[in-house]
Write a protein that holds these residues in place. Structure first.
Motif, PDB file in Angstrom:
ATOM      1  N   ASP A 159     -22.136  43.138  -4.788  1.00  0.00           N
ATOM      2  CA  ASP A 159     -21.146  42.609  -4.577  1.00  0.00           C
ATOM      3  C   ASP A 159     -21.123  41.436  -4.049  1.00  0.00           C
ATOM      4  O   ASP A 159     -20.172  40.604  -4.926  1.00  0.00           O
ATOM      5  CB  ASP A 159     -19.677  43.380  -3.551  1.00  0.00           C
ATOM      6  N   VAL A 160     -22.092  40.788  -3.443  1.00  0.00           N
ATOM      7  CA  VAL A 160     -22.603  39.465  -3.306  1.00  0.00           C
ATOM      8  C   VAL A 160     -22.642  38.613  -5.029  1.00  0.00           C
ATOM      9  O   VAL A 160     -21.845  37.535  -4.287  1.00  0.00           O
ATOM     10  CB  VAL A 160     -23.572  39.446  -2.193  1.00  0.00           C
ATOM     11  N   PHE A 161     -23.276  38.972  -4.774  1.00  0.00           N
ATOM     12  CA  PHE A 161     -23.274  38.780  -6.417  1.00  0.00           C
ATOM     13  C   PHE A 161     -21.721  38.125  -8.012  1.00  0.00           C
ATOM     14  O   PHE A 161     -23.005  36.702  -7.630  1.00  0.00           O
ATOM     15  CB  PHE A 161     -24.925  39.294  -7.131  1.00  0.00           C
ATOM     16  N   ALA A 162     -21.726  39.231  -7.247  1.00  0.00           N
ATOM     17  CA  ALA A 162     -20.089  39.250  -7.954  1.00  0.00           C
ATOM     18  C   ALA A 162     -19.309  38.194  -7.440  1.00  0.00           C
ATOM     19  O   ALA A 162     -18.918  36.685  -7.938  1.00  0.00           O
ATOM     20  CB  ALA A 162     -19.681  40.046  -8.788  1.00  0.00           C
ATOM     21  N   ALA A 163     -19.265  38.141  -6.803  1.00  0.00           N
ATOM     22  CA  ALA A 163     -18.193  37.321  -5.350  1.00  0.00           C
ATOM     23  C   ALA A 163     -18.603  36.110  -5.441  1.00  0.00           C
ATOM     24  O   ALA A 163     -17.492  35.036  -4.735  1.00  0.00           O
ATOM     25  CB  ALA A 163     -17.322  38.012  -4.230  1.00  0.00           C
ATOM     26  N   ARG A 164     -19.497  35.390  -5.530  1.00  0.00           N
ATOM     27  CA  ARG A 164     -20.262  34.252  -4.699  1.00  0.00           C
ATOM     28  C   ARG A 164     -19.340  33.194  -6.144  1.00  0.00           C
ATOM     29  O   ARG A 164     -19.949  32.119  -6.107  1.00  0.00           O
ATOM     30  CB  ARG A 164     -21.603  34.242  -3.965  1.00  0.00           C
ATOM     31  N   GLY A 165     -19.054  34.263  -7.264  1.00  0.00           N
ATOM     32  CA  GLY A 165     -18.919  32.495  -8.106  1.00  0.00           C
ATOM     33  C   GLY A 165     -17.685  33.024  -9.351  1.00  0.00           C
ATOM     34  O   GLY A 165     -16.968  34.339  -9.230  1.00  0.00           O
ATOM     35  N   PRO A 166     -18.156  33.024 -10.267  1.00  0.00           N
ATOM     36  CA  PRO A 166     -16.819  33.259 -12.088  1.00  0.00           C
ATOM     37  C   PRO A 166     -16.725  34.507 -11.916  1.00  0.00           C
ATOM     38  O   PRO A 166     -15.566  35.166 -12.632  1.00  0.00           O
ATOM     39  CB  PRO A 166     -16.684  32.419 -12.269  1.00  0.00           C
ATOM     40  N   LEU A 167     -17.931  35.351 -11.682  1.00  0.00           N
ATOM     41  CA  LEU A 167     -17.899  36.628 -12.350  1.00  0.00           C
ATOM     42  C   LEU A 167     -16.918  37.588 -11.797  1.00  0.00           C
ATOM     43  O   LEU A 167     -16.441  38.163 -12.465  1.00  0.00           O
ATOM     44  CB  LEU A 167     -19.709  36.989 -12.021  1.00  0.00           C
ATOM     45  N   VAL A 168     -17.062  37.752 -10.672  1.00  0.00           N
ATOM     46  CA  VAL A 168     -15.843  38.379 -10.216  1.00  0.00           C
ATOM     47  C   VAL A 168     -14.314  38.371 -10.712  1.00  0.00           C
ATOM     48  O   VAL A 168     -13.396  39.147 -11.156  1.00  0.00           O
ATOM     49  CB  VAL A 168     -15.719  38.117  -8.677  1.00  0.00           C
ATOM     50  N   VAL A 169     -14.172  37.362 -11.540  1.00  0.00           N
ATOM     51  CA  VAL A 169     -12.622  36.830 -12.265  1.00  0.00           C
ATOM     52  C   VAL A 169     -12.914  37.707 -13.288  1.00  0.00           C
ATOM     53  O   VAL A 169     -11.957  38.182 -14.059  1.00  0.00           O
ATOM     54  CB  VAL A 169     -12.229  35.457 -12.160  1.00  0.00           C
ATOM     55  N   ALA A 170     -13.704  37.387 -14.266  1.00  0.00           N
ATOM     56  CA  ALA A 170     -14.114  37.759 -15.415  1.00  0.00           C
ATOM     57  C   ALA A 170     -14.686  39.259 -15.657  1.00  0.00           C
ATOM     58  O   ALA A 170     -13.918  39.700 -15.939  1.00  0.00           O
ATOM     59  CB  ALA A 170     -16.048  37.715 -15.482  1.00  0.00           C
ATOM     60  N   TYR A 171     -14.566  40.472 -14.433  1.00  0.00           N
ATOM     61  CA  TYR A 171     -14.297  41.657 -14.302  1.00  0.00           C
ATOM     62  C   TYR A 171     -12.790  41.537 -14.701  1.00  0.00           C
ATOM     63  O   TYR A 171     -13.010  42.870 -15.445  1.00  0.00           O
ATOM     64  CB  TYR A 171     -15.530  42.417 -13.148  1.00  0.00           C
ATOM     65  N   GLY A 172     -12.215  40.931 -13.511  1.00  0.00           N
ATOM     66  CA  GLY A 172     -10.907  42.132 -13.818  1.00  0.00           C
ATOM     67  C   GLY A 172     -10.069  41.102 -14.718  1.00  0.00           C
ATOM     68  O   GLY A 172      -9.229  42.086 -15.781  1.00  0.00           O
ATOM     69  N   LEU A 173     -10.266  40.175 -15.333  1.00  0.00           N
ATOM     70  CA  LEU A 173     -10.279  39.489 -16.944  1.00  0.00           C
ATOM     71  C   LEU A 173     -10.606  40.539 -18.299  1.00  0.00           C
ATOM     72  O   LEU A 173      -9.733  40.950 -18.899  1.00  0.00           O
ATOM     73  CB  LEU A 173     -10.233  38.452 -17.462  1.00  0.00           C
ATOM     74  N   CYS A 174     -11.591  41.119 -17.567  1.00  0.00           N
ATOM     75  CA  CYS A 174     -11.892  42.283 -18.702  1.00  0.00           C
ATOM     76  C   CYS A 174     -11.238  43.221 -18.254  1.00  0.00           C
ATOM     77  O   CYS A 174     -10.926  43.780 -19.423  1.00  0.00           O
ATOM     78  CB  CYS A 174     -13.479  42.115 -18.541  1.00  0.00           C
ATOM     79  N   ALA A 175     -10.968  43.664 -17.712  1.00  0.00           N
ATOM     80  CA  ALA A 175     -10.190  45.252 -17.459  1.00  0.00           C
ATOM     81  C   ALA A 175      -9.578  45.120 -17.675  1.00  0.00           C
ATOM     82  O   ALA A 175      -8.867  45.689 -18.185  1.00  0.00           O
ATOM     83  CB  ALA A 175     -10.098  44.961 -15.636  1.00  0.00           C
TER      84      ALA A 175
END
Length: 301
Positions: A159-175
């Motif tokens: 969760d830290v790995f994703a939330a510190r950068g654009p990856l957390v947004v990319a997962y939302g767009l992919c979903a």
């Protein structure tokens, strides 16, 4: 206002409940992060500083973890795995319900092309997701690094790995894209939502499993900050965070682009209006534009 902008506004108005929930969720997470960093952490530091040799138990109670580190972890966890909700919502409420009820087909017979309909359906929530991530990520990065001595995690946590950068947004767009595609394939609300969530869970687990392979590791004995261990002789130091993060973000965005392209290609087959439906639409349009006839009044004899 252009026609496409008007369609975006219509999508946001139709799904204002989801917009309100997302806005409240992001605002709540950001506000809680600020509270934990500015209020809770200094208070805990004062309490821990008051520990004396006569009361060593107070120093070992783990209050910093229970009241600061654990809540911080829950915030990042909920934000990271929020893509489950995005996948279910896009498959069910955004696309699946309109296909199942026939609302989408009705719109296609009234001057809105299927491609423009789908583009508006995807663009509006995508902009909302990006805006939420643009607010959350900088605040989380600031809060996560403010009191590292009181935290029980490190940069390798999922969760830290994703939330510190654009990856957390990319997962939302992919979903969002995957949910749309599954809705066009299944065309049933609940099955599409279940399938979209399942696909995103499998994708997430697979990408996480091979995360350590996305960048050449360092070799030797790790020193200093926490590292991502690859094997007994290789590891990723903290300086590899951004290369690993950006490569994974690129992978997820590639899947997003593929799912979006597949959705538009499939839409061409879904949107084929049967001849009977076209005739019915023309008949209804003709009746709505025909002048109203009033009964002729006869003059008295």
């Amino acid at each position: 206002m252009s026609a496409f902008t008007a369609q975006l506004a219509t999508v946001l108005r139709l799904h204002r409940a989801a917009l309100i929930v997302w806005t409240a969720f992001v605002a709540g997470c950001v506000g809680y992060l600020v509270w934990l960093t500015r209020v809770t952490a200094p208070s805990l530091r004062t309490s821990l500083a008051d520990c004396t040799a006569d009361r060593p138990g107070q120093c070992a109670m783990g209050l910093d973890y229970l009241e600061y580190s654990s809540p911080m972890g829950w915030v990042s966890t909920f934000m990271y795995y929020g893509f489950w909700a995005v996948a279910a919502w896009s498959a069910a409420a955004l696309i699946g319900r309109e296909l199942e009820s026939g609302t989408a087909r009705l719109a296609w017979t009234q001057g809105v092309t299927p491609a423009r309909w789908l583009a508006a359906k995807l663009t509006a929530p995508a902009l909302v997701l990006i805006a939420g991530g643009a607010v959350f990520v900088p605040v989380y990065r600031w809060a996560w690094s403010a009191h590292r001595a009181m935290m029980g995690d490190d940069w390798t946590f999922a969760d830290v790995f994703a939330a510190r950068g654009p990856l957390v947004v990319a997962y939302g767009l992919c979903a969002l894209a995957v949910g749309t595609l599954t809705a066009l394939v299944v065309r049933r609300t609940l099955p599409a939502a279940a399938l979209a969530v399942a696909v995103m869970i499998v994708l997430n687990r697979y990408v996480e499993k091979y995360r350590e392979d996305y960048w050449p590791p360092a070799t030797g004995t790790p020193r200093g900050a926490p590292v991502m261990q690859v094997d007994s002789a290789a590891y990723h130091p903290q300086s590899h965070y951004w290369p690993l993060h950006l490569v994974e973000t690129g992978i997820i965005l590639t899947v997003t682009a593929l799912a979006t392209t597949a959705a538009f290609l499939l839409l061409g087959r879904v949107a084929k209006v049967p001849p009977a439906a076209r005739r019915l639409a023309r008949t209804l349009a003709a009746r709505s534009t025909a002048p109203t006839r009033t009964p002729r009044q006869e003059s008295p004899a």
